[in-house]
Design an enzyme around this catalytic site. Structure first.
Site, PDB file in Angstrom:
ATOM      1  N   ARG A 118       0.394  -1.595  -0.177  1.00  0.00           N
ATOM      2  CA  ARG A 118      -0.062  -0.157  -0.187  1.00  0.00           C
ATOM      3  C   ARG A 118       0.996   1.092  -0.129  1.00  0.00           C
ATOM      4  O   ARG A 118       0.525   2.215   0.255  1.00  0.00           O
ATOM      5  CB  ARG A 118      -0.771  -0.009   1.833  1.00  0.00           C
ATOM      6  CG  ARG A 118      -1.961  -1.519   1.118  1.00  0.00           C
ATOM      7  CD  ARG A 118      -3.279  -1.330   2.086  1.00  0.00           C
ATOM      8  NE  ARG A 118      -3.940  -2.049   2.210  1.00  0.00           N
ATOM      9  CZ  ARG A 118      -4.079  -3.015   2.270  1.00  0.00           C
ATOM     10  NH1 ARG A 118      -3.151  -3.548   3.429  1.00  0.00           N
ATOM     11  NH2 ARG A 118      -5.198  -3.715   2.555  1.00  0.00           N
ATOM     12  N   LYS A 140       2.686  11.118 -11.057  1.00  0.00           N
ATOM     13  CA  LYS A 140       2.104  10.864 -11.964  1.00  0.00           C
ATOM     14  C   LYS A 140       2.323   8.815 -11.682  1.00  0.00           C
ATOM     15  O   LYS A 140       3.594   9.114 -12.542  1.00  0.00           O
ATOM     16  CB  LYS A 140       1.353  10.924 -13.098  1.00  0.00           C
ATOM     17  CG  LYS A 140       0.137  12.158 -13.004  1.00  0.00           C
ATOM     18  CD  LYS A 140       0.120  13.107 -14.647  1.00  0.00           C
ATOM     19  CE  LYS A 140      -0.845  13.369 -14.792  1.00  0.00           C
ATOM     20  NZ  LYS A 140      -1.856  14.115 -15.696  1.00  0.00           N
ATOM     21  N   GLU A 182       8.300  18.463 -24.588  1.00  0.00           N
ATOM     22  CA  GLU A 182       7.462  18.373 -23.250  1.00  0.00           C
ATOM     23  C   GLU A 182       7.624  19.996 -22.634  1.00  0.00           C
ATOM     24  O   GLU A 182       7.316  20.258 -22.331  1.00  0.00           O
ATOM     25  CB  GLU A 182       7.955  18.100 -22.276  1.00  0.00           C
ATOM     26  CG  GLU A 182       7.265  16.294 -22.540  1.00  0.00           C
ATOM     27  CD  GLU A 182       5.534  16.073 -22.260  1.00  0.00           C
ATOM     28  OE1 GLU A 182       5.225  16.878 -21.461  1.00  0.00           O
ATOM     29  OE2 GLU A 182       5.037  14.872 -22.539  1.00  0.00           O
ATOM     30  N   LYS A 224       6.188  23.223 -13.377  1.00  0.00           N
ATOM     31  CA  LYS A 224       5.347  22.259 -13.180  1.00  0.00           C
ATOM     32  C   LYS A 224       5.309  22.082 -11.733  1.00  0.00           C
ATOM     33  O   LYS A 224       4.571  22.128 -11.397  1.00  0.00           O
ATOM     34  CB  LYS A 224       5.807  21.033 -13.839  1.00  0.00           C
ATOM     35  CG  LYS A 224       5.265  19.623 -13.157  1.00  0.00           C
ATOM     36  CD  LYS A 224       5.978  18.458 -14.679  1.00  0.00           C
ATOM     37  CE  LYS A 224       4.093  17.696 -14.416  1.00  0.00           C
ATOM     38  NZ  LYS A 224       4.416  16.072 -14.636  1.00  0.00           N
ATOM     39  N   GLU A 234      -4.826  16.246 -10.312  1.00  0.00           N
ATOM     40  CA  GLU A 234      -5.624  17.459 -12.118  1.00  0.00           C
ATOM     41  C   GLU A 234      -6.551  17.531 -11.618  1.00  0.00           C
ATOM     42  O   GLU A 234      -7.703  16.968 -12.731  1.00  0.00           O
ATOM     43  CB  GLU A 234      -5.418  15.893 -12.878  1.00  0.00           C
ATOM     44  CG  GLU A 234      -5.318  16.813 -14.597  1.00  0.00           C
ATOM     45  CD  GLU A 234      -4.612  15.551 -15.413  1.00  0.00           C
ATOM     46  OE1 GLU A 234      -4.765  15.659 -15.925  1.00  0.00           O
ATOM     47  OE2 GLU A 234      -3.103  15.148 -14.797  1.00  0.00           O
ATOM     48  N   ARG A 238      -3.858  22.015 -13.136  1.00  0.00           N
ATOM     49  CA  ARG A 238      -2.987  20.570 -13.735  1.00  0.00           C
ATOM     50  C   ARG A 238      -3.265  20.835 -15.126  1.00  0.00           C
ATOM     51  O   ARG A 238      -2.584  19.648 -15.934  1.00  0.00           O
ATOM     52  CB  ARG A 238      -2.803  19.759 -12.709  1.00  0.00           C
ATOM     53  CG  ARG A 238      -1.815  19.294 -13.195  1.00  0.00           C
ATOM     54  CD  ARG A 238      -0.945  17.897 -11.512  1.00  0.00           C
ATOM     55  NE  ARG A 238      -0.225  16.548 -12.359  1.00  0.00           N
ATOM     56  CZ  ARG A 238       0.489  15.856 -11.550  1.00  0.00           C
ATOM     57  NH1 ARG A 238       0.242  16.036 -10.527  1.00  0.00           N
ATOM     58  NH2 ARG A 238       1.323  15.023 -11.829  1.00  0.00           N
ATOM     59  N   ASN A 242      -1.460  18.802 -19.846  1.00  0.00           N
ATOM     60  CA  ASN A 242      -1.654  17.984 -20.696  1.00  0.00           C
ATOM     61  C   ASN A 242      -1.807  18.566 -22.219  1.00  0.00           C
ATOM     62  O   ASN A 242      -2.765  18.080 -23.485  1.00  0.00           O
ATOM     63  CB  ASN A 242      -3.270  17.292 -20.370  1.00  0.00           C
ATOM     64  CG  ASN A 242      -3.028  16.937 -19.802  1.00  0.00           C
ATOM     65  OD1 ASN A 242      -2.168  15.675 -19.236  1.00  0.00           O
ATOM     66  ND2 ASN A 242      -4.545  16.585 -18.228  1.00  0.00           N
ATOM     67  N   HIS A 245      -2.134  15.960 -25.797  1.00  0.00           N
ATOM     68  CA  HIS A 245      -1.903  14.872 -25.243  1.00  0.00           C
ATOM     69  C   HIS A 245      -2.615  14.623 -25.762  1.00  0.00           C
ATOM     70  O   HIS A 245      -2.576  13.073 -25.611  1.00  0.00           O
ATOM     71  CB  HIS A 245      -1.529  14.968 -23.519  1.00  0.00           C
ATOM     72  CG  HIS A 245      -0.272  14.927 -23.287  1.00  0.00           C
ATOM     73  ND1 HIS A 245       0.619  16.345 -23.105  1.00  0.00           N
ATOM     74  CD2 HIS A 245       0.872  13.706 -22.481  1.00  0.00           C
ATOM     75  CE1 HIS A 245       1.857  16.383 -23.124  1.00  0.00           C
ATOM     76  NE2 HIS A 245       1.691  14.785 -22.603  1.00  0.00           N
ATOM     77  N   HIS A 249      -2.570  11.053 -27.272  1.00  0.00           N
ATOM     78  CA  HIS A 249      -1.976   9.633 -26.535  1.00  0.00           C
ATOM     79  C   HIS A 249      -3.128   8.490 -28.030  1.00  0.00           C
ATOM     80  O   HIS A 249      -2.723   7.480 -27.545  1.00  0.00           O
ATOM     81  CB  HIS A 249      -3.450   9.363 -25.799  1.00  0.00           C
ATOM     82  CG  HIS A 249      -2.532  10.218 -24.448  1.00  0.00           C
ATOM     83  ND1 HIS A 249      -3.189  10.735 -22.790  1.00  0.00           N
ATOM     84  CD2 HIS A 249      -1.134  10.511 -23.820  1.00  0.00           C
ATOM     85  CE1 HIS A 249      -1.600  11.133 -21.800  1.00  0.00           C
ATOM     86  NE2 HIS A 249      -0.725  10.432 -23.060  1.00  0.00           N
ATOM     87  N   HIS A 262       6.851   9.025 -27.069  1.00  0.00           N
ATOM     88  CA  HIS A 262       5.520  10.083 -26.454  1.00  0.00           C
ATOM     89  C   HIS A 262       5.813  11.296 -26.539  1.00  0.00           C
ATOM     90  O   HIS A 262       5.030  11.988 -27.233  1.00  0.00           O
ATOM     91  CB  HIS A 262       5.580   9.776 -25.203  1.00  0.00           C
ATOM     92  CG  HIS A 262       4.601  10.811 -24.208  1.00  0.00           C
ATOM     93  ND1 HIS A 262       3.364  10.765 -24.074  1.00  0.00           N
ATOM     94  CD2 HIS A 262       4.575  11.147 -23.558  1.00  0.00           C
ATOM     95  CE1 HIS A 262       2.460  11.200 -24.109  1.00  0.00           C
ATOM     96  NE2 HIS A 262       3.949  12.409 -23.479  1.00  0.00           N
TER      97      HIS A 262
END
Length: 366
Positions: A118, A140, A182, A224, A234, A238, A242, A245, A249, A262
């Site tokens: 956990r 993330k 990025e 960032k 997010e 935030r 993206n 993105h 994606h 990417h």
């Protein structure tokens, strides 16, 4: 060495940026000597830096796991191998997991750290530019599903990030350019002055001059970090990170994560999003041209495949994590350095931007 703090109250941590840091990891990271360390790396990075890192971590029991290199290995199977290795080595809650590699290793290793017992501590040592400026900061973690990128994962912050810019000397040119996408992204939606700096310092960046790289990486991370501190999970601002993105994606998913790095997909996605911004009348005409020139100067692609059906792209985007209440939430631009969150673009406008980003519909150079 420069430092940037990611301010998240009790989960705050420091990003260390400089040259030759891997060989000084013990003094910088101050890992608790009572717990073991599992270093997770890949077949490309491990031969270059794993031994140096292990030797620098004195008085700590070291285990390692080396995985294949590539986005197509960012799957539940390879995430499970990290969990298996933690179990095999008898890892306990005071074990620290260190990710040594690019964004794939960082994301999967981070999710393994989030999942095992956990949650155990992990440290990011990103060796690709993309991971240094983006993926390693913000917590993330996760892996890809055949039907969508990063559909499985968790927010799990590292306890430290160490960026050794000397690792960029061995980074292939294509990987280096992919990381620059990025950098451009965060400047385009948040920092117009930085965008201009990138335009003015392109030759020094492409020559990988240490002063230029250190300044560029530090400013990207600082941008960032401020966003993450304001909106860790997010729920609001935030999402601006993206930019491009959703389209990226979809492109990666539809090509099986094998055709584009990417950052290359993000560069194309930013072009689609900037054209959509112009079609919607949200930003001044010419922004997409300005953005395209900068991305081209960094040797990044600008166009979607000519044979990719806009309807198929739209269908794939429906599975994106950024879909909320059935509406595709896109990041568009109102002006250079000022991104906005938009859920009002209709499918015809999005399709028009997609078509404008395919070579058969171009009337001039991209």
């Amino acid at each position: 060495m420069q430092t940037v703090k990611v301010d998240l109250a009790e989960r705050s941590y420091t990003v260390y940026i400089g040259s030759g840091l891997i060989s000084k990891a013990n003094s910088i990271l101050n890992i608790c000597s009572t717990g073991a360390v599992l270093i997770v790396s890949n077949e490309t990075v491990a031969p270059l830096y794993l031994d140096s890192l292990a030797k620098s971590l004195r008085d700590v029991k070291i285990h390692s796991l080396v995985l294949p290199d590539g986005e197509n290995y960012k799957t539940s199977e390879y995430w499970s191998q990290i969990i298996d290795r933690l179990i095999e080595t008898g890892a306990t809650r005071d074990t620290t997991l260190i990710t040594l590699g690019g964004g794939v290793i960082g994301d999967m290793g981070g999710f393994a750290a989030a999942s095992y017992m956990r949650g155990i501590n992990f440290i990011q040592i990103p060796t690709s530019l993309l991971a240094q400026v983006d993926a390693s900061v913000g917590g993330k973690t996760g892996f890809n599903h055949p039907r969508g990128k990063n559909l499985v994962g968790a927010f799990h912050q590292p306890v430290a990030v160490m960026v050794d810019i000397e690792t960029l000397a061995t980074l292939p040119a294509r990987e280096f350019s992919a990381g620059l996408a990025e950098v451009v992204k965060i400047a385009a939606v948040r920092d117009e002055e930085f965008l201009t700096w990138l335009e003015d310092n392109g030759p020094a960046i492409m020559a990988r001059e240490p002063v230029a790289l250190t300044g560029m990486i530090s400013r990207s991370i600082a941008n960032k970090a401020s966003v993450v501190a304001e909106d860790e999970r997010e729920a609001g601002v935030r999402a601006l990170l993206n930019f491009g993105h959703s389209f990226a994606h979809a492109l990666e998913t539809m090509t099986g994560y094998r055709s584009y790095l990417h950052g290359e997909a993000v560069a194309i996605g930013m072009m689609v999003a900037s054209r959509l911004s112009e079609i919607r009348g949200l930003c001044e005409a010419g922004f997409s041209e300005r953005l395209g020139k900068l991305l081209q100067s960094f040797h990044l692609p600008l166009e979607l495949p000519v044979d990719m059906d806009p309807d198929d792209i739209l269908d794939t985007m429906k599975l994106d994590k950024k879909v909320i209440a059935g509406s595709t939430r896109l990041i568009l631009v109102r002006s250079a350095g000022h991104g906005i969150i938009d859920s009002t673009s209709d499918k015809h406008q999005i399709a028009a931007a997609i078509k404008a980003s395919q070579p058969e519909t171009q009337t001039g150079n991209s």
